[in-house]
Write an enzyme that holds these catalytic residues in place. Structure first.
Site, PDB file in Angstrom:
ATOM      1  N   ARG A  86      -5.446   6.394  -1.907  1.00 40.32           N
ATOM      2  CA  ARG A  86      -5.647   7.796  -2.297  1.00 40.32           C
ATOM      3  C   ARG A  86      -6.854   8.428  -1.621  1.00 40.32           C
ATOM      4  NH1 ARG A  86      -7.060  12.028  -3.241  1.00 40.32           N
ATOM      5  NH2 ARG A  86      -6.598  13.457  -4.935  1.00 40.32           N
ATOM      6  N   LYS A  87      -7.795   7.596  -1.193  1.00 38.95           N
ATOM      7  CA  LYS A  87      -9.002   8.099  -0.504  1.00 38.95           C
ATOM      8  C   LYS A  87      -9.659   9.234  -1.275  1.00 38.95           C
ATOM      9  CE  LYS A  87      -7.559   6.782   4.169  1.00 38.95           C
ATOM     10  NZ  LYS A  87      -6.123   6.500   4.023  1.00 38.95           N
ATOM     11  N   LYS A  99       0.851  -1.196   0.000  1.00 38.73           N
ATOM     12  CA  LYS A  99       0.000   0.000   0.000  1.00 38.73           C
ATOM     13  C   LYS A  99       0.888   1.248   0.000  1.00 38.73           C
ATOM     14  CE  LYS A  99      -2.426   1.646   3.669  1.00 38.73           C
ATOM     15  NZ  LYS A  99      -2.147   3.094   3.633  1.00 38.73           N
ATOM     16  N   ARG A 128       3.823   1.039  10.511  1.00 41.01           N
ATOM     17  CA  ARG A 128       4.910   1.260  11.464  1.00 41.01           C
ATOM     18  C   ARG A 128       5.215   0.052  12.333  1.00 41.01           C
ATOM     19  NH1 ARG A 128       2.155   6.649  13.434  1.00 41.01           N
ATOM     20  NH2 ARG A 128       0.387   5.410  12.639  1.00 41.01           N
TER      21      ARG A 128
HETATM   22  P1  5BU Z   1       0.231   2.299  10.595  1.00 44.46           P
HETATM   23  O1  5BU Z   1       1.642   2.774  10.570  1.00 44.46           O
HETATM   24  O2  5BU Z   1       0.124   0.751  10.636  1.00 44.46           O
HETATM   25  O3  5BU Z   1      -0.608   2.942  11.667  1.00 44.46           O
HETATM   26  O4  5BU Z   1      -0.346   2.758   9.161  1.00 44.46           O
HETATM   27  C1  5BU Z   1      -1.684   2.546   8.794  1.00 44.46           C
HETATM   28  C2  5BU Z   1      -1.912   2.964   7.365  1.00 44.46           C
HETATM   29  O5  5BU Z   1      -3.271   2.684   7.019  1.00 44.46           O
HETATM   30  C3  5BU Z   1      -1.694   4.430   7.056  1.00 44.46           C
HETATM   31  O6  5BU Z   1      -1.170   4.528   5.754  1.00 44.46           O
HETATM   32  C4  5BU Z   1      -3.083   5.039   7.090  1.00 44.46           C
HETATM   33  O7  5BU Z   1      -3.203   6.119   6.168  1.00 44.46           O
HETATM   34  C5  5BU Z   1      -3.947   3.900   6.646  1.00 44.46           C
HETATM   35  N1  5BU Z   1      -5.306   3.902   7.252  1.00 44.46           N
HETATM   36  C6  5BU Z   1      -5.526   3.767   8.605  1.00 44.46           C
HETATM   37  O8  5BU Z   1      -4.577   3.653   9.376  1.00 44.46           O
HETATM   38  N2  5BU Z   1      -6.812   3.749   9.087  1.00 44.46           N
HETATM   39  C7  5BU Z   1      -7.898   3.870   8.291  1.00 44.46           C
HETATM   40  O9  5BU Z   1      -9.032   3.797   8.764  1.00 44.46           O
HETATM   41  C8  5BU Z   1      -7.655   4.011   6.904  1.00 44.46           C
HETATM   42  C9  5BU Z   1      -6.372   4.018   6.419  1.00 44.46           C
HETATM   43 BR1  5BU Z   1      -9.077   4.154   5.799  1.00 44.46          BR
END
Ligand code: 5BU
Length: 279
Positions: free
Chosen positions: A92-93, A60, A241
Site C-alpha cells: 500500500r505504500k 503481494k 511480470r
Molecule cells: P514487476 O512486474 O516484477 O516489475 O513488479 C514489481 C512489483 O514490486 C510492483 O508491484 C511494484 O509496485 C513493486 N515495487 C517495485 O517494483 N519497486 C520498488 O522499489 C517497490 C515496489 Br517499493
C-alpha cells in the site's frame, strides 16, 4: 551476522508474529519467493494466485487496482492463503500523517489491516507514520516494512534518507520487521562511536527481480535472484511480470512453470549463501 543463519533459526529471534510466521513458512515451503499479482481483474488475480500458490511463501497485492473489487475477493484470497499456506502482503505504500494512515489501514472499502499480514510505508513523514499504523496493526499481530530504497532508476530514497529509515525502524522493532530495499540494512545509520549489534536482524524484501529482462522501459530495473539473495543478502525476492508476463490471455501452465523456476533460483541462492558461511 544474523542474516547468514537459516530462516528457521532467524524465526525464533523475531518478536513480531508476522515476521516469525513468514520465516517459518519460507523454511517449510523452501521458498523465498513472493509473487506480486498486479492484474486488474478478480478472475485473473485468483487464477494466478492459485497457480503460483504452491511455490510461494508470500503473495503481494495492490488491491486498489482491481476493477471489479468486492470484499468477497478477500475471502477467496484468504481461502487460497490457507489452501497453499502463504502470507499476504498489501503493497500500500502509506505516506501520510499518523491519524490518516491509521484510517486508510483500518477502514474504507479495503480494510487492509483485517487481512494483510504485512504492509509497507514510506518513512517520509517521520516516526509518526509507524505510530499511526501500529495503533491499528499491532493488536492484530501485523508487521510493517519501511521503504528504505526503491528499485527504480534515479530513486530519491538513498543516503541519509535510507539511514534515517533504519533509525526509525530500530526504535519500533515490535512492529517494523524490515525493509523493502536492495541491500541489507543492519548497521546502517549508526552514529559515530555506536557499535553495530551483531544480533540485529531485519527482513529485506526486494523487488526488481527478473531472469529474462533487465528493465521494463518505465524505470524498473531487474537483477537476478542470485544477485539479490547471494550478492546483496536480501531475504525475499518479489517477482511480478517475470512470472505472469502480460496480463490478459495468460497461459496458466506457463505461470506455474515460471513460479517454480523462480522459487528454485531463489532457494538455490539461499543455499549457496548458507554454504558460504564456512568459507
Ligand atoms: P514487476 O512486474 O516484477 O516489475 O513488479 C514489481 C512489483 O514490486 C510492483 O508491484 C511494484 O509496485 C513493486 N515495487 C517495485 O517494483 N519497486 C520498488 O522499489 C517497490 C515496489 Br517499493
Amino acid at each position: 551476522m544474523a542474516y547468514l543463519n537459516t530462516y528457521a533459526d532467524r524465526a525464533k529471534k523475531f518478536i513480531n508474529p508476522s515476521a516469525k510466521l513468514l520465516l517459518e513458512t519460507i523454511e517449510r515451503k523452501q521458498s523465498n519467493l513472493c509473487v506480486s499479482v498486479d492484474v486488474t481483474s478478480s478472475k485473473e488475480f485468483l487464477a494466478i494466485i492459485d497457480a503460483v500458490g504452491p511455490y510461494v511463501s508470500l503473495i503481494k497485492t495492490h488491491i486498489d487496482i482491481i476493477d471489479d473489487f468486492e470484499f468477497s475477493l478477500i475471502h477467496r484470497l484468504q481461502e487460497l492463503s490457507i489452501k497453499h499456506n502463504f502470507l499476504i502482503f498489501e503493497d500500500r505504500k502509506f505516506a501520510d500523517i499518523g491519524n490518516t494512515v491509521a484510517l486508510q489501514y483500518s477502514s474504507g472499502v479495503h480494510r487492509i489491516a483485517t487481512w494483510a499480514h504485512i504492509t509497507n510505508a514510506h518513512p517520509v513523514p517521520g516516526p509518526s507514520i509507524i505510530k499511526g499504523l501500529a495503533s491499528v496493526g499491532l493488536p492484530l499481530n501485523r508487521g510493517l516494512l519501511l521503504l528504505a530504497e526503491m528499485s527504480t532508476a534515479g530513486a530519491l530514497a538513498r543516503g541519509p534518507y535510507t539511514e534515517d529509515a533504519v533509525r526509525m525502524a530500530r526504535d519500533a522493532r515490535d512492529f517494523v520487521i524490515g525493509f523493502i530495499a536492495q541491500h541489507r540494512m543492519e548497521g546502517v545509520g549508526l552514529c559515530e562511536g555506536q557499535n553495530p549489534d551483531e544480533a540485529e536482524d531485519f527482513l529485506i524484501l526486494t523487488p526488481g527481480v527478473g531472469l529474462d529482462a533487465t528493465n521494463d522501459g518505465l524505470g524498473q530495473q531487474y537483477r537476478t535472484p542470485e544477485d539479490a539473495i547471494l550478492g546483496s543478502g536480501c531475504d525475499v525476492i518479489i517477482v511480478g511480470r517475470g512470472i505472469y508476463g502480460r496480463p490478459g490471455n495468460m497461459d496458466i501452465d506457463k505461470v506455474q512453470r515460471q513460479s517454480e523456476r523462480y522459487r528454485e533460483a531463489g532457494w538455490n541462492a539461499y543455499l549457496q549463501r548458507l554454504k558460504s558461511r564456512g568459507e
